[in-house]
Each structure stands twice: as structure tokens, then as C-alpha cells.
Design a protein around this motif. Structure first.
Motif, mmCIF file in Angstrom:
data_model
loop_
_atom_site.group_PDB
_atom_site.id
_atom_site.type_symbol
_atom_site.label_atom_id
_atom_site.label_comp_id
_atom_site.label_asym_id
_atom_site.label_seq_id
_atom_site.Cartn_x
_atom_site.Cartn_y
_atom_site.Cartn_z
ATOM 1 N N HIS A 178 0.826 -1.204 0.000
ATOM 2 C CA HIS A 178 0.000 0.000 0.000
ATOM 3 C C HIS A 178 0.864 1.259 0.000
ATOM 4 O O HIS A 178 0.518 2.266 -0.632
ATOM 5 N N ARG A 179 1.988 1.227 0.718
ATOM 6 C CA ARG A 179 2.891 2.386 0.708
ATOM 7 C C ARG A 179 3.478 2.590 -0.692
ATOM 8 O O ARG A 179 3.658 3.728 -1.135
ATOM 9 N N VAL A 180 3.780 1.490 -1.360
ATOM 10 C CA VAL A 180 4.270 1.584 -2.740
ATOM 11 C C VAL A 180 3.214 2.225 -3.626
ATOM 12 O O VAL A 180 3.498 3.139 -4.408
ATOM 13 N N ARG A 181 1.976 1.751 -3.517
ATOM 14 C CA ARG A 181 0.899 2.291 -4.364
ATOM 15 C C ARG A 181 0.666 3.777 -4.082
ATOM 16 O O ARG A 181 0.428 4.569 -5.006
ATOM 17 N N ALA A 182 0.730 4.154 -2.812
ATOM 18 C CA ALA A 182 0.533 5.563 -2.465
ATOM 19 C C ALA A 182 1.662 6.434 -3.041
ATOM 20 O O ALA A 182 1.433 7.537 -3.533
ATOM 21 N N HIS A 183 2.877 5.912 -2.993
ATOM 22 C CA HIS A 183 4.035 6.672 -3.467
ATOM 23 C C HIS A 183 3.965 6.923 -4.971
ATOM 24 O O HIS A 183 4.378 7.996 -5.440
ATOM 25 N N PHE A 184 3.430 5.963 -5.722
ATOM 26 C CA PHE A 184 3.407 6.083 -7.183
ATOM 27 C C PHE A 184 2.018 6.435 -7.723
ATOM 28 O O PHE A 184 1.744 6.218 -8.897
ATOM 29 N N TYR A 185 1.192 7.032 -6.867
ATOM 30 C CA TYR A 185 -0.141 7.438 -7.300
ATOM 31 C C TYR A 185 -0.137 8.913 -7.708
ATOM 32 O O TYR A 185 0.338 9.780 -6.981
ATOM 33 N N THR A 186 -0.650 9.181 -8.876
ATOM 34 C CA THR A 186 -0.855 10.552 -9.354
ATOM 35 C C THR A 186 -2.328 10.741 -9.648
ATOM 36 O O THR A 186 -2.871 10.029 -10.496
ATOM 37 N N PRO A 187 -3.026 11.667 -8.969
ATOM 38 C CA PRO A 187 -4.450 11.842 -9.234
ATOM 39 C C PRO A 187 -4.707 12.152 -10.705
ATOM 40 O O PRO A 187 -4.014 12.961 -11.317
ATOM 41 N N ALA A 188 -5.688 11.462 -11.247
ATOM 42 C CA ALA A 188 -6.032 11.674 -12.665
ATOM 43 C C ALA A 188 -6.794 12.980 -12.835
ATOM 44 O O ALA A 188 -7.518 13.419 -11.938
ATOM 45 N N GLU A 189 -6.588 13.589 -14.014
ATOM 46 C CA GLU A 189 -7.355 14.790 -14.297
ATOM 47 C C GLU A 189 -8.808 14.448 -14.506
ATOM 48 O O GLU A 189 -9.127 13.424 -15.127
#
Length: 234
Positions: A219-230
Motif C-alpha cells: 500500500h505504501r508503494v501504491r501511495a508513493h506512485f499514485y498521481t491523481p487523474a485529471e
């Protein structure tokens, strides 16, 4: 091959074991994180990237975790390498190394390591009496060395919760490989010895892996590489 977001990568295989010889390939294994947004669409990202010349395998983080939770010996190497064999180490990769015992469970380790060793033995048996080409003899000796290594490393991990990647006496493994190349039946007593040793050894491993700890890391990995979509205007 360029793969973004590599979290951990290093040299594995014969070089790491101390069993390499002149002409041996240098094998590399690593893990990368797919961009989190790519996990949300219709088509998920590729889970593994494999190349030859150079020999390199990269698994997506979730896939590597599944392999390691299953006791996969090849995947397991990545978090037990000597420090000098790592070529990429990131903070999230270091977190994973610190969590490496969370992936361990007694039955999975026993089944995986003995299972892989048994597969190697079947390959040896199927090659007959040693009257084969020089190239096949080399492969036979190599499979025999890895059979012995898998048995030894698996029992160590099962008994102590620690995995030593580099073998203590490489010449002993090479000599065993040559003897098995002459006569595949030489490997049978060794496999039987380790099967008995697993039966008689008190394990240091838990019955089940610590999946919540592994999931929290992922989950920390996913949070780190998450960019909110436009958000598109309607």
C-alpha cells in the motif's frame, strides 16, 4: 530494456552463489512498481519484464510479493543478497529487505525448496547414464550443483529463518556436479538426506507468513506512485 520505478535490483544466480566460472552469464533480478493509475484501467500493466544478453528479470511489486509469499527460491534471493551485489536500492526497497522474514512460513519454504530440488533431480534422471554431449554434461553438472544448493539453503532457512546466498565451499558443489554428471544416481542419497533432515528439524518459521505487513508495504508503494487523474469537464 528500460523499466521505470525500479525499487530493488541486484546480481543473483551463480555469481551470487560463488559458483560462477569463466564464461558464466551474469543474472540480474529486480522489482519495479507499476504507476498506480495503470492498475485502475481496463488493461493492467505487464507483470514481468525478461531479457537476455543481458539476462535480467524484473517483476512488478505485487507479483514479486506473491512469489515470495509462496516461498519461491529465485524470488527470495532478492532480499537476502550481500550488500555489494545490489545495483539499485531505494528507500522502499530497503523497507522490503527489512520485512523479508514476514514472507516466510514453514510449509511454503519446505515445499518450495524441496520441490525445486526434486525437479532438478528429475531432470538429472532423465538424462540417462552420462553418455551425452559435452554441452549436456555441463548443464547436468549445473543442475546438480543447484540441487545441492537448494537443499542446503532451504534447510538453513527452515531451521534458522536466515538465508545465506553465497555457498561456503564452492569446490564441494562443483565436485558434486561432476560426480552427478558421471552418474545421476549419485544425487538420490543427497535428496533423501535432506528430505529426512527437514522431517527431523525443528523449524524457526511461523505457520503462516505475515501478510498484513506485506500488504501494508505494498500500500505504501501504491501511495508513493499514485498521481491523481485529471477530471474531464462534462
Amino acid at each position: 530494456m528500460t523499466v521505470p520505478n525500479v525499487l530493488l535490483s541486484g546480481i543473483v544466480g551463480s555469481t551470487a552463489y560463488g559458483l560462477a566460472h569463466a564464461g558464466s552469464d551474469v543474472d540480474r533480478l529486480g522489482m519495479f512498481a507499476a504507476p498506480t493509475n495503470s492498475l485502475h484501467g481496463l488493461h493492467g500493466p505487464k507483470e514481468s519484464h525478461v531479457t537476455t544478453a543481458p539476462d535480467r528479470t524484473l517483476h512488478e511489486a505485487a507479483k514479486w510479493c506473491r512469489l515470495a509469499l509462496g516461498g519461491n527460491p529465485t524470488a527470495m534471493e532478492l532480499v537476502w543478497l550481500p550488500a555489494e551485489l545490489y545495483e539499485v536500492r531505494t528507500p522502499l526497497g530497503d523497507e522490503l529487505i527489512a520485512l523479508r522474514t514476514s514472507f516466510l512460513s514453514a510449509k511454503k519454504i519446505r515445499d518450495a525448496y524441496l520441490g525445486y530440488a526434486t525437479q532438478q533431480f528429475r531432470r538429472l534422471e532423465n538424462r540417462g547414464d552420462g553418455s551425452f554431449s559435452a554441452d549436456t554434461r555441463k548443464r547436468t553438472a549445473k543442475h546438480a550443483r543447484h540441487l545441492k544448493r537448494l537443499c542446503h539453503q532451504g534447510l538453513e532457512l527452515y531451521a534458522t529463518g536466515n538465508l545465506t546466498i553465497r555457498v561456503e565451499n564452492p569446490d564441494e558443489y562443483r565436485e558434486f556436479g561432476e560426480r552427478v554428471a558421471d552418474d545421476a544416481s549419485v544425487a538420490r542419497p543427497l535428496l533423501a538426506f535432506y528430505e529426512k533432515a527437514f522431517d527431523e528439524t525443528r523449524t524457526a518459521l511461523p505457520e503462516r507468513p505475515d501478510e498484513p505487513a506485506v500488504e501494508a508495504w505494498l500500500h505504501r508503494v501504491r501511495a508513493h506512485f499514485y498521481t491523481p487523474a485529471e477530471v474531464r469537464a462534462s
